[in-house]
Design an enzyme around this catalytic site. Structure first.
Site, PDB file in Angstrom:
ATOM      1  N   HIS A 251       5.239   6.201  11.438  1.00 41.08           N
ATOM      2  CA  HIS A 251       4.713   6.034  10.068  1.00 41.08           C
ATOM      3  C   HIS A 251       3.745   7.191   9.800  1.00 41.08           C
ATOM      4  O   HIS A 251       2.530   7.009   9.755  1.00 41.08           O
ATOM      5  CB  HIS A 251       3.991   4.686   9.981  1.00 41.08           C
ATOM      6  CG  HIS A 251       3.688   4.224   8.597  1.00 41.08           C
ATOM      7  ND1 HIS A 251       3.718   5.057   7.488  1.00 41.08           N
ATOM      8  CD2 HIS A 251       3.329   3.000   8.119  1.00 41.08           C
ATOM      9  CE1 HIS A 251       3.388   4.350   6.414  1.00 41.08           C
ATOM     10  NE2 HIS A 251       3.160   3.108   6.767  1.00 41.08           N
TER      11      HIS A 251
ATOM     12  N   ARG B  13      11.256   4.127   3.055  1.00 43.68           N
ATOM     13  CA  ARG B  13      10.947   3.177   4.135  1.00 43.68           C
ATOM     14  C   ARG B  13      12.217   2.409   4.459  1.00 43.68           C
ATOM     15  O   ARG B  13      12.928   1.964   3.545  1.00 43.68           O
ATOM     16  CB  ARG B  13       9.857   2.209   3.692  1.00 43.68           C
ATOM     17  CG  ARG B  13       9.719   1.030   4.635  1.00 43.68           C
ATOM     18  CD  ARG B  13       8.506   0.216   4.384  1.00 43.68           C
ATOM     19  NE  ARG B  13       7.301   0.960   4.722  1.00 43.68           N
ATOM     20  CZ  ARG B  13       6.080   0.431   4.746  1.00 43.68           C
ATOM     21  NH1 ARG B  13       5.915  -0.834   4.438  1.00 43.68           N
ATOM     22  NH2 ARG B  13       5.030   1.156   5.061  1.00 43.68           N
TER      23      ARG B  13
ATOM     24  N   ARG C 146       0.799  -1.224   0.000  1.00 45.00           N
ATOM     25  CA  ARG C 146       0.000   0.000   0.000  1.00 45.00           C
ATOM     26  C   ARG C 146       0.825   1.264   0.000  1.00 45.00           C
ATOM     27  O   ARG C 146       0.577   2.175  -0.777  1.00 45.00           O
ATOM     28  CB  ARG C 146      -0.875   0.067   1.255  1.00 45.00           C
ATOM     29  CG  ARG C 146      -2.286  -0.310   1.062  1.00 45.00           C
ATOM     30  CD  ARG C 146      -2.778  -0.890   2.361  1.00 45.00           C
ATOM     31  NE  ARG C 146      -1.901  -1.977   2.747  1.00 45.00           N
ATOM     32  CZ  ARG C 146      -2.042  -3.217   2.302  1.00 45.00           C
ATOM     33  NH1 ARG C 146      -3.035  -3.534   1.540  1.00 45.00           N
ATOM     34  NH2 ARG C 146      -1.193  -4.170   2.637  1.00 45.00           N
ATOM     35  N   THR C 147       1.777   1.349   0.896  1.00 48.85           N
ATOM     36  CA  THR C 147       2.449   2.642   1.049  1.00 48.85           C
ATOM     37  C   THR C 147       3.190   2.996  -0.232  1.00 48.85           C
ATOM     38  O   THR C 147       3.033   4.097  -0.768  1.00 48.85           O
ATOM     39  CB  THR C 147       3.396   2.616   2.270  1.00 48.85           C
ATOM     40  OG1 THR C 147       2.637   2.196   3.395  1.00 48.85           O
ATOM     41  CG2 THR C 147       3.960   3.988   2.549  1.00 48.85           C
TER      42      THR C 147
ATOM     43  N   LYS D 277      25.399  -3.430  -1.818  1.00 45.63           N
ATOM     44  CA  LYS D 277      26.856  -3.322  -1.993  1.00 45.63           C
ATOM     45  C   LYS D 277      27.498  -2.581  -0.830  1.00 45.63           C
ATOM     46  O   LYS D 277      28.691  -2.316  -0.829  1.00 45.63           O
ATOM     47  CB  LYS D 277      27.170  -2.566  -3.279  1.00 45.63           C
ATOM     48  CG  LYS D 277      26.631  -3.191  -4.538  1.00 45.63           C
ATOM     49  CD  LYS D 277      27.042  -2.338  -5.726  1.00 45.63           C
ATOM     50  CE  LYS D 277      26.347  -2.767  -6.994  1.00 45.63           C
ATOM     51  NZ  LYS D 277      26.517  -1.762  -8.053  1.00 45.63           N
TER      52      LYS D 277
HETATM   53  C1  NCD Z   1       1.793  -0.759   8.136  1.00 45.89           C
HETATM   54  C2  NCD Z   1       3.293  -0.614   8.248  1.00 45.89           C
HETATM   55  O1  NCD Z   1       4.018  -0.808   7.271  1.00 45.89           O
HETATM   56  O2  NCD Z   1       3.714  -0.248   9.339  1.00 45.89           O
HETATM   57  N1  NCD Z   1       1.363  -0.977   6.826  1.00 45.89           N
HETATM   58  C3  NCD Z   1       1.118   0.082   6.017  1.00 45.89           C
HETATM   59  O3  NCD Z   1       1.959   0.898   5.775  1.00 45.89           O
HETATM   60  N2  NCD Z   1      -0.129   0.213   5.547  1.00 45.89           N
HETATM   61  C4  NCD Z   1       1.237  -1.755   9.076  1.00 45.89           C
HETATM   62  C5  NCD Z   1       1.797  -3.153   9.066  1.00 45.89           C
HETATM   63  O4  NCD Z   1       2.690  -3.489   8.302  1.00 45.89           O
HETATM   64  O5  NCD Z   1       1.291  -3.936   9.878  1.00 45.89           O
END
Ligand code: NCD
Length: 306
Positions: free
Chosen positions: A129, A101, A51-52, A80
Site C-alpha cells: 500500500h 485498489r 480514506r484512500t 460481468k
Molecule cells: C488500510 C488498508 O486499506 O490497507 N487502510 C487505509 O488505506 N487507510 C488499513 C486497513 O484497512 O486496515
C-alpha cells in the site's frame, strides 16, 4: 511513463523531493489549486475504502482537476467478467491518471503493463500500500523531524497488513532504523519481508508478543487492525481481533514524545480514550494523506509547479 506500484518505485531522492513538495502544499494548499485544471483522475476501487479513495479524490479536486470512477467491483464491469487489463485500456481513454485498489495481489502491476496512463497502487490484497506509506513517512518527518535513527514498533496484524509491509520496505532504506514487531505468532510478518528485507539489509529488529514489554523504547508505535477480510475462518479472527488494545494505562509506559500512528480504520485496537493524548497522531496522519497524494499526482503527471 511512471507508475507507483511498490514503495520502492521512488528512489530515496525522488521520495525526499516528493515529501518536500507535500510540505510546500501543506504550507499553502491554495497556491496549487489550478495545477491540474483539465486533468482527470480515475479511482478504480474493487475493494472497500474510505480514506484512500476519498483522499485521492480530494487531492485531485484540490488541484483543480476532476474525478471519475467506481467504488466497488459490483458496480463495475468486473461483475460481468471483464479483466483488469481490458478495464485499464478503456480507462486510459477517459482519464489522465488512475488509482487502483484490488483484492488480488499484483492486480495494479498487471494493469500498469497495459495502461496508457500512470497507475497508482492504492492497495493490492495483503501485499503493498505505497501511498499509505507516503502518508506515514510525511507524518513521521513532519512530527519527528527525521526519517532516520528511530525505533519503530509495528503492532497487530503484521501478516496481512499491507501498510506494514510497505512501511518496513521504505524505512529499511534509512539509517539507524530499528523495528520492534509486536504480534501474535500467527500474525507475524511474512517470510518475504523477514528474509528479503529485514535479513537481507541486516536490519536491527526483534519480534515480541506483548506491547507492555516494549512501550518504553519506542519512538513511534504503528498500530494496525486485524484484517478480517483476509482470514480464512471467522473463528481465528475472533480469537485474535482484540489481542492488542492500546489504552491510557499502556500509554503511561511510553515516552513523552512517542507518536501513535494508525492507517485507519480503527476497530478496537486503540481505545477512544487515547484520542485526546497529544501523542495520538492518527487523525493528523489522515490530513497529511491528502497533501502527499496531491504531491504524487503532480509528480506522476509531471506538472510544473512554482
Ligand atoms: C488500510 C488498508 O486499506 O490497507 N487502510 C487505509 O488505506 N487507510 C488499513 C486497513 O484497512 O486496515
Amino acid at each position: 511513463m511512471k507508475h507507483l506500484l511498490s514503495p520502492l518505485d521512488l528512489s530515496v531522492n525522488e521520495l525526499n523531493d516528493l515529501l518536500d513538495l507535500a510540505d510546500r502544499i501543506a504550507a499553502d494548499p491554495k497556491k496549487f489549486s489550478k495545477c491540474c485544471e483539465g486533468k482527470k483522475l480515475a479511482t478504480l476501487f474493487y475493494e472497500p475504502s474510505t480514506r484512500t479513495r476519498l483522499s485521492f479524490e480530494a487531492a485531485m479536486l484540490n488541484l483543480g482537476g476532476s474525478v471519475l470512477g467506481f467504488s466497488s467491483a459490483d458496480s463495475s464491469s468486473a461483475a460481468k467478467g471483464e479483466s483488469v487489463s481490458d478495464t485499464i485500456r478503456v480507462i486510459s481513454c477517459y482519464a489522465d491518471i488512475c488509482a487502483m485498489r484490488h483484492p488480488k495481489e499484483g492486480a495494479p502491476m498487471v494493469a500498469a503493463s497495459k495502461s496508457g496512463i500512470p497507475v497508482i497502487n492504492a492497495g493490492d490484497g495483503g501485499h503493498q500500500h505505497p501511498t499509505q506509506t507516503l502518508t506515514d513517512l510525511m507524518t513521521i518527518r513532519a512530527l519527528k523531524g527525521r526519517l532516520s535513527n528511530l525505533t519503530i514498533g509495528l503492532c497487530g496484524d503484521l501478516k496481512f497488513g499491507r501498510t506494514v509491509h510497505s512501511l518496513i520496505e521504505s524505512l529499511a532504506r534509512y539509517t539507524g532504523i530499528r523495528f520492534v514487531l509486536i504480534s501474535p505468532p500467527e500474525l507475524r510478518v511474512p517470510d518475504y519481508i523477514r528474509e528479503d528485507v529485514l535479513d537481507e539489509k541486516h536490519m536491527e529488529y526483534k519480534e515480541v508478543e506483548t506491547l507492555e514489554e516494549v512501550m518504553p523504547e519506542l519512538d513511534i508505535l504503528y498500530m494496525t487492525r486485524v484484517q478480517r477480510e483476509r482470514f480464512f475462518n471467522e473463528e481465528d479472527y475472533v480469537r485474535m481481533k482484540d489481542f492488542y488494545i492500546l489504552d491510557k494505562a499502556k500509554m503511561a509506559l511510553a515516552r513523552e514524545d512517542m507518536l501513535v500512528l494508525h492507517p485507519l480504520p480503527r476497530v478496537n485496537e486503540i481505545s477512544v480514550e487515547v484520542d485526546d493524548d497529544p501523542r495520538a497522531a492518527y487523525f493528523k496522519q489522515a490530513q497529511y494523506g491528502v497533501y502527499v497524494r496531491m504531491a504524487l499526482i503532480l509528480t506522476l503527471l509531471e506538472v510544473e509547479t512554482c
